[in-house]
Design a protein around this motif. Structure first.
Motif, PDB file in Angstrom:
ATOM      1  N   LEU A 231       0.937  -1.234   0.050  1.00 15.90           N
ATOM      2  CA  LEU A 231      -0.209   0.081  -0.026  1.00 15.90           C
ATOM      3  C   LEU A 231       0.883   1.363  -0.008  1.00 15.90           C
ATOM      4  O   LEU A 231       1.662   1.458   0.870  1.00 15.90           O
ATOM      5  CB  LEU A 231      -0.937   0.009   1.292  1.00 15.90           C
ATOM      6  N   PHE A 232       0.378   2.076  -1.065  1.00 18.02           N
ATOM      7  CA  PHE A 232       1.079   3.313  -0.897  1.00 18.02           C
ATOM      8  C   PHE A 232       2.551   3.659  -1.396  1.00 18.02           C
ATOM      9  O   PHE A 232       3.393   4.823  -0.736  1.00 18.02           O
ATOM     10  CB  PHE A 232       0.742   4.147   0.456  1.00 18.02           C
ATOM     11  N   LEU A 233       3.233   2.478  -1.994  1.00 15.08           N
ATOM     12  CA  LEU A 233       4.343   2.402  -2.412  1.00 15.08           C
ATOM     13  C   LEU A 233       4.649   3.483  -3.433  1.00 15.08           C
ATOM     14  O   LEU A 233       3.641   3.651  -4.475  1.00 15.08           O
ATOM     15  CB  LEU A 233       4.874   1.165  -3.008  1.00 15.08           C
ATOM     16  N   THR A 234       5.745   4.254  -3.817  1.00 12.56           N
ATOM     17  CA  THR A 234       5.685   5.260  -4.624  1.00 12.56           C
ATOM     18  C   THR A 234       6.933   5.082  -5.501  1.00 12.56           C
ATOM     19  O   THR A 234       7.883   4.675  -5.009  1.00 12.56           O
ATOM     20  CB  THR A 234       5.794   6.743  -4.225  1.00 12.56           C
ATOM     21  N   GLN A 235       6.998   5.623  -6.690  1.00 14.69           N
ATOM     22  CA  GLN A 235       8.168   5.611  -7.459  1.00 14.69           C
ATOM     23  C   GLN A 235       9.427   6.510  -6.888  1.00 14.69           C
ATOM     24  O   GLN A 235      10.542   5.375  -7.099  1.00 14.69           O
ATOM     25  CB  GLN A 235       8.249   6.295  -8.837  1.00 14.69           C
ATOM     26  N   PRO A 236       9.356   7.228  -6.148  1.00 21.70           N
ATOM     27  CA  PRO A 236      10.696   7.806  -5.655  1.00 21.70           C
ATOM     28  C   PRO A 236      11.221   6.452  -4.542  1.00 21.70           C
ATOM     29  O   PRO A 236      12.436   6.348  -4.541  1.00 21.70           O
ATOM     30  CB  PRO A 236      10.464   9.081  -4.839  1.00 21.70           C
ATOM     31  N   GLN A 237      10.382   5.812  -3.899  1.00 25.55           N
ATOM     32  CA  GLN A 237      10.846   4.893  -2.866  1.00 25.55           C
ATOM     33  C   GLN A 237      11.400   3.648  -3.801  1.00 25.55           C
ATOM     34  O   GLN A 237      12.355   3.139  -3.221  1.00 25.55           O
ATOM     35  CB  GLN A 237       9.399   4.396  -2.377  1.00 25.55           C
ATOM     36  N   VAL A 238      10.872   3.372  -4.834  1.00 25.54           N
ATOM     37  CA  VAL A 238      11.282   2.244  -5.603  1.00 25.54           C
ATOM     38  C   VAL A 238      12.575   2.769  -6.312  1.00 25.54           C
ATOM     39  O   VAL A 238      13.543   1.914  -6.332  1.00 25.54           O
ATOM     40  CB  VAL A 238      10.322   1.783  -6.847  1.00 25.54           C
ATOM     41  N   ASN A 239      12.744   3.927  -6.707  1.00 29.44           N
ATOM     42  CA  ASN A 239      13.992   4.405  -7.405  1.00 29.44           C
ATOM     43  C   ASN A 239      14.918   4.305  -6.294  1.00 29.44           C
ATOM     44  O   ASN A 239      16.247   4.306  -6.557  1.00 29.44           O
ATOM     45  CB  ASN A 239      13.796   5.965  -7.883  1.00 29.44           C
ATOM     46  N   ALA A 240      14.783   4.530  -4.905  1.00 29.05           N
ATOM     47  CA  ALA A 240      15.838   4.539  -4.009  1.00 29.05           C
ATOM     48  C   ALA A 240      16.306   3.352  -3.272  1.00 29.05           C
ATOM     49  O   ALA A 240      17.465   2.965  -2.807  1.00 29.05           O
ATOM     50  CB  ALA A 240      15.388   5.509  -2.895  1.00 29.05           C
ATOM     51  N   ALA A 241      15.653   2.116  -3.578  1.00 32.15           N
ATOM     52  CA  ALA A 241      15.934   0.968  -3.352  1.00 32.15           C
ATOM     53  C   ALA A 241      16.794   0.128  -4.310  1.00 32.15           C
ATOM     54  O   ALA A 241      17.188   0.716  -5.323  1.00 32.15           O
ATOM     55  CB  ALA A 241      14.559  -0.003  -3.024  1.00 32.15           C
ATOM     56  N   ILE A 242      17.248  -1.093  -3.791  1.00 36.05           N
ATOM     57  CA  ILE A 242      18.123  -1.806  -4.595  1.00 36.05           C
ATOM     58  C   ILE A 242      17.376  -3.130  -4.915  1.00 36.05           C
ATOM     59  O   ILE A 242      17.020  -4.020  -4.025  1.00 36.05           O
ATOM     60  CB  ILE A 242      19.371  -2.338  -3.753  1.00 36.05           C
ATOM     61  N   GLY A 243      16.979  -3.398  -6.279  1.00 36.37           N
ATOM     62  CA  GLY A 243      16.049  -4.495  -6.731  1.00 36.37           C
ATOM     63  C   GLY A 243      16.652  -4.904  -7.867  1.00 36.37           C
ATOM     64  O   GLY A 243      17.811  -4.718  -8.159  1.00 36.37           O
ATOM     65  N   ASP A 244      16.096  -5.663  -8.215  1.00 35.79           N
ATOM     66  CA  ASP A 244      16.500  -6.663  -9.395  1.00 35.79           C
ATOM     67  C   ASP A 244      15.361  -7.222 -10.373  1.00 35.79           C
ATOM     68  O   ASP A 244      13.905  -6.560 -10.110  1.00 35.79           O
ATOM     69  CB  ASP A 244      17.540  -7.756  -9.275  1.00 35.79           C
ATOM     70  N   ALA A 245      15.686  -7.899 -11.292  1.00 36.73           N
ATOM     71  CA  ALA A 245      14.449  -8.237 -12.126  1.00 36.73           C
ATOM     72  C   ALA A 245      13.474  -9.363 -11.585  1.00 36.73           C
ATOM     73  O   ALA A 245      12.433  -9.672 -12.136  1.00 36.73           O
ATOM     74  CB  ALA A 245      15.003  -9.364 -13.481  1.00 36.73           C
TER      75      ALA A 245
END
Length: 263
Positions: A231-245
């Protein structure tokens, strides 16, 4: 009801974030500059000269930023297509940009709430924000944003509570979880509102209906993490995290180009 576009479109903006906003080297930008001063990487056509190499050139802060569509809205709607070069009062324009960005973020969260708990989101509140969004600079700058934030916050809290009901999730709102290994924690239905998750290890977790409103995910490791129903996850939060495919994102959010294994 038709909402404004709630994601950035730099091709329809005149580089407002690169000019109007202050930023600091300590916050991941290449230099420190004040508001109203154009970034030295801004080209004459309002594009970024180093957009393709921002992270390697030391401008990580730019890759984390998202205006939620405020930039193009202020350029095209509020100022009727005028560039910052044609506006006499850049201080006013900067303040307007901040207000519109806040309005768009509210609308973004209300849209999520309406998708998950439609009966709890008043149409009148959404219409009020959309109407204000289309107003002139004076009306935008004299609006009572504190009152609006409070009313929107109440709606979001009720929607979150309803969605998470029955999951028995932990209350970790504003918790300091920075640097912690959370892989063994059951965070389904938890509230992590405003939590510090800087460099936290969330690898492989399924965050089922987890409330992430305002959580600080800078360098949080979400590789292999299922974030689809958060809930309420935003693009800036995603951009700041370390993720992968293998990181699963909610519909409408983009996988950052700097994530490993992007495809």
């Amino acid at each position: 009801m038709r909402l404004p576009v709630l994601s950035s479109d730099c091709s329809r903006c005149s580089g407002l974030c690169c000019v109007l906003l202050p930023f600091s080297r300590d916050d991941g930008f290449g230099v420190t500059k004040g508001g109203g001063t154009p970034c030295h990487n801004l080209a004459g056509d309002d594009s970024c000269r180093i957009h393709a190499t921002l992270r390697t050139d030391g401008w990580v802060g730019c890759t984390r930023f998202e205006c939620f569509g405020a930039g193009q809205h202020v350029t095209q709607v509020t100022y009727a297509g005028a560039s910052w070069r044609e506006v006499a009062d850049l201080g006013e324009m900067a303040a307007v940009l901040s207000v519109v960005r806040a309005l768009h973020e509210m609308l973004l969260h209300l849209r999520t709430a309406a998708d998950r708990a439609p009966d709890l989101v008043p149409d009148a509140l959404v219409r009020e924000i959309v109407a204000l969004d289309g107003a002139d600079p004076v009306t935008l700058l004299t609006a009572d944003l504190d009152d609006l934030h409070e009313r929107v916050g109440t709606v979001l809290h009720r929607a979150s509570t309803a969605v998470r009901a029955g999951l028995g999730g932990a209350d970790l709102a504003r918790a300091d979880l920075a640097g912690q290994d959370l892989r063994g924690r059951d965070l389904a239905g938890a509230t992590l509102r405003g939590a510090l998750l800087i460099r936290a290890d969330l690898r492989g977790l399924r965050l089922l209906d987890t409330d992430l409103l305002g959580a600080d995910l800078r360098d949080a490791d979400v590789r292999g993490c299922d974030l689809a129903s958060t809930l309420f996850l935003t693009q800036p939060q995603v951009n700041a995290a370390i993720g992968d495919a293998t990181t699963v994102l909610p519909a409408g959010l983009d996988r950052p180009g700097h994530w490993q294994g992007r495809h």
